[in-house]
Enzyme design. Structure first.
Site, PDB file in Angstrom:
ATOM      1  CG  ASP A  28       2.422   4.682  -6.265  1.00  0.00           C
ATOM      2  OD1 ASP A  28       1.484   3.982  -7.320  1.00  0.00           O
ATOM      3  OD2 ASP A  28       2.175   5.794  -6.310  1.00  0.00           O
ATOM      4  CB  VAL A  29      -0.512  -0.574  -7.642  1.00  0.00           C
ATOM      5  CG1 VAL A  29      -0.919  -0.748  -6.470  1.00  0.00           C
ATOM      6  CG2 VAL A  29      -1.636   0.575  -7.842  1.00  0.00           C
ATOM      7  CG  ASP A  73      -2.493   1.021   0.986  1.00  0.00           C
ATOM      8  OD1 ASP A  73      -3.228   0.369   0.702  1.00  0.00           O
ATOM      9  OD2 ASP A  73      -1.836   2.325   1.231  1.00  0.00           O
ATOM     10  CE1 TYR A 124     -13.525   3.681  -8.567  1.00  0.00           C
ATOM     11  CE2 TYR A 124     -15.912   3.345  -8.617  1.00  0.00           C
ATOM     12  CZ  TYR A 124     -14.969   3.051  -8.973  1.00  0.00           C
ATOM     13  OH  TYR A 124     -14.976   1.727  -7.680  1.00  0.00           O
TER      14      TYR A 124
HETATM   15  N1  LIG Z   1     -16.056   1.096  -1.256  1.00  0.00           N
HETATM   16  C1  LIG Z   1     -16.881   0.807  -2.079  1.00  0.00           C
HETATM   17  O1  LIG Z   1     -18.170   1.195  -1.960  1.00  0.00           O
HETATM   18  C2  LIG Z   1     -15.941   0.265  -3.557  1.00  0.00           C
HETATM   19  C3  LIG Z   1     -17.255  -0.853  -4.668  1.00  0.00           C
HETATM   20  C4  LIG Z   1     -16.760  -1.308  -5.308  1.00  0.00           C
HETATM   21  C5  LIG Z   1     -15.117  -1.584  -5.529  1.00  0.00           C
HETATM   22  N2  LIG Z   1     -14.669  -0.467  -4.809  1.00  0.00           N
HETATM   23  C6  LIG Z   1     -13.101  -1.181  -4.733  1.00  0.00           C
HETATM   24  O2  LIG Z   1     -12.585  -2.102  -4.205  1.00  0.00           O
HETATM   25  C7  LIG Z   1     -11.268  -1.665  -4.330  1.00  0.00           C
HETATM   26  C8  LIG Z   1     -11.119  -0.933  -1.704  1.00  0.00           C
HETATM   27  O3  LIG Z   1     -11.931   0.057  -1.599  1.00  0.00           O
HETATM   28  P1  LIG Z   1     -12.538   0.675  -0.748  1.00  0.00           P
HETATM   29  O4  LIG Z   1     -13.380   0.532  -0.519  1.00  0.00           O
HETATM   30  O5  LIG Z   1     -11.181  -0.580   0.314  1.00  0.00           O
HETATM   31  O6  LIG Z   1     -11.079   2.138  -0.252  1.00  0.00           O
HETATM   32  P2  LIG Z   1      -9.926   2.715   0.733  1.00  0.00           P
HETATM   33  O7  LIG Z   1      -9.627   3.946   0.190  1.00  0.00           O
HETATM   34  O8  LIG Z   1     -10.829   2.634   2.150  1.00  0.00           O
HETATM   35  O9  LIG Z   1      -8.829   1.667   0.299  1.00  0.00           O
HETATM   36  C9  LIG Z   1      -8.074   1.875  -1.251  1.00  0.00           C
HETATM   37  C10 LIG Z   1      -6.721   1.634  -0.541  1.00  0.00           C
HETATM   38  O10 LIG Z   1      -6.416   1.269  -1.725  1.00  0.00           O
HETATM   39  C11 LIG Z   1      -4.965   2.466  -1.039  1.00  0.00           C
HETATM   40  N3  LIG Z   1      -3.810   2.810  -1.909  1.00  0.00           N
HETATM   41  C12 LIG Z   1      -4.586   4.113  -2.841  1.00  0.00           C
HETATM   42  N4  LIG Z   1      -3.638   4.413  -4.128  1.00  0.00           N
HETATM   43  C13 LIG Z   1      -2.963   3.140  -4.320  1.00  0.00           C
HETATM   44  C14 LIG Z   1      -1.722   3.512  -4.986  1.00  0.00           C
HETATM   45  N5  LIG Z   1      -1.107   4.135  -5.785  1.00  0.00           N
HETATM   46  N6  LIG Z   1      -1.020   1.667  -4.496  1.00  0.00           N
HETATM   47  C15 LIG Z   1      -1.186   1.906  -3.363  1.00  0.00           C
HETATM   48  N7  LIG Z   1      -1.963   1.508  -3.068  1.00  0.00           N
HETATM   49  C16 LIG Z   1      -3.379   2.896  -3.146  1.00  0.00           C
HETATM   50  C17 LIG Z   1      -5.661   3.063  -0.279  1.00  0.00           C
HETATM   51  O11 LIG Z   1      -4.016   3.351   0.213  1.00  0.00           O
HETATM   52  C18 LIG Z   1      -6.208   2.318   0.535  1.00  0.00           C
HETATM   53  O12 LIG Z   1      -5.869   1.466   1.927  1.00  0.00           O
HETATM   54  C19 LIG Z   1     -10.830  -0.358  -4.828  1.00  0.00           C
HETATM   55  O13 LIG Z   1     -10.377  -1.491  -5.677  1.00  0.00           O
HETATM   56  C20 LIG Z   1     -12.401   0.512  -5.130  1.00  0.00           C
HETATM   57  O14 LIG Z   1     -12.524   1.007  -6.716  1.00  0.00           O
HETATM   58  C21 LIG Z   1     -14.883  -0.315  -3.653  1.00  0.00           C
END
Ligand SMILES: NC(=O)c1ccc[n+]([C@@H]2O[C@H](COP(=O)([O-])OP(=O)(O)OC[C@H]3O[C@@H](n4cnc5c(N)ncnc54)[C@H](O)[C@@H]3O)[C@@H](O)[C@H]2O)c1
Length: 250
Positions: free
Chosen positions: A62-63, A36, A155
């Site tokens: 960083d991905v 992360d 998105y």
């Molecule tokens: N929460 C929702 O409603 C929802 C719905 C559908 C899909 N998603 C997907 O689920 C996944 C997780 O989302 P979440 O809701 O847990 O969000 P979140 O913001 O709580 O977690 C996202 C994590 O990704 C990390 N991150 C961001 N950019 C990064 C990078 N460049 N390199 C490495 N790490 C990075 C952040 O630091 C964080 O820990 C995402 O792909 C999101 O698109 C979420």
């Protein structure tokens, strides 16, 4: 112990859905590596797993960075000898949509959500080929399947690309016994979706689209990921696991 002996990398594992996946995988016997950009939160999740007796490791990732992927996978293989599972979960929702293409906003979402995902797959595949096994799980969204009035179209585009990428990888690497599937959550109670929860109009709009009548929680998604990571899903590849309370069933 559905993942006993497996080594699993979870990106974006410092918070939200990724942190829950890390906890569930660990409680099912996996060695978990969290990558992360949030080093403080990511290390805290790993320390809490280790304090419960699990094997876990944190690596700054960083991905979008090939160098970070190389370092994380190098350390993983050096210390744990293999990678069985990659969960490409890191993602961002991006800016609000103002009816105008902003190339920087587009690049920001695409670079994390789809380029980062492909980079990770490319880095991990040679190790999975050596192992003769692999399960890759890519976090898409219900927004990769349908549109919405409140989501930036970039998105939708990025998450639709994650869906198609997963199918491409599934077909290309099936003969190597590497499976690849996508997960499509609806709104889940994390920081990313907090704008919805704070805004009563957005919240009631979202709830009106969910037949099960509630916002999802991180466990709802983590147990889906657990199934796809485990050998219970050994005949499943190129599929879409939709975890959205029925949003897309309408
Ligand atoms: N929460 C929702 O409603 C929802 C719905 C559908 C899909 N998603 C997907 O689920 C996944 C997780 O989302 P979440 O809701 O847990 O969000 P979140 O913001 O709580 O977690 C996202 C994590 O990704 C990390 N991150 C961001 N950019 C990064 C990078 N460049 N390199 C490495 N790490 C990075 C952040 O630091 C964080 O820990 C995402 O792909 C999101 O698109 C979420």
């Amino acid at each position: 112990m559905r993942l006993l002996g497996k080594v699993a990398i979870v990106t974006g594992g410092a918070s939200g859905i990724g942190a829950e996946i890390a906890k569930v995988f660990s409680s099912e016997g996996a060695t978990v590596i969290i990558g992360d950009i949030d080093d403080e939160l990511g290390s805290a999740v790993v320390n809490s797993l280790i304090s419960k007796g699990a094997e876990a490791m944190y690596s700054h990732l960083d991905v979008r960075s090939e160098r970070d992927w190389n370092r994380m996978i190098g350390h993983t293989v050096e210390r744990f000898q293999k990678v069985d599972v990659l969960v490409n979960n890191a993602g961002i929702s991006g800016a609000a949509w103002h009816m105008k293409l902003d190339i920087q906003a587009w690049d920001a979402v695409m670079n994390v959500n789809i380029f980062g995902c492909l980079l990770g797959i490319q880095m991990v595949i040679p190790h999975m080929i050596d192992l003769g096994f692999g399960s890759i799980i890519n976090m898409s969204s219900q927004m990769g399947l349908v549109g919405s009035t409140s989501t930036h179209p970039s998105y939708n585009a990025s998450k639709g690309a994650v869906r198609a990428l997963s199918k491409g990888i599934a077909v290309q690497y099936a003969k190597e016994n590497i499976r690849c599937n996508s997960i499509h959550p609806g709104p889940i109670d994390t920081a990313m979706a907090s704008d919805i929860f704070k805004n009563p109009d957005l919240m009631s709009g979202a709830l009106s689209k969910i037949p099960l009548g509630r916002i999802g929680n991180t466990c709802d998604v983590a147990y889906g990921a657990l199934f796809l990571a485990s050998d219970e899903s050994s005949y499943i590849t190129g599929s879409e696991l939709v975890i959205d309370g029925g949003w897309t069933a309408y």
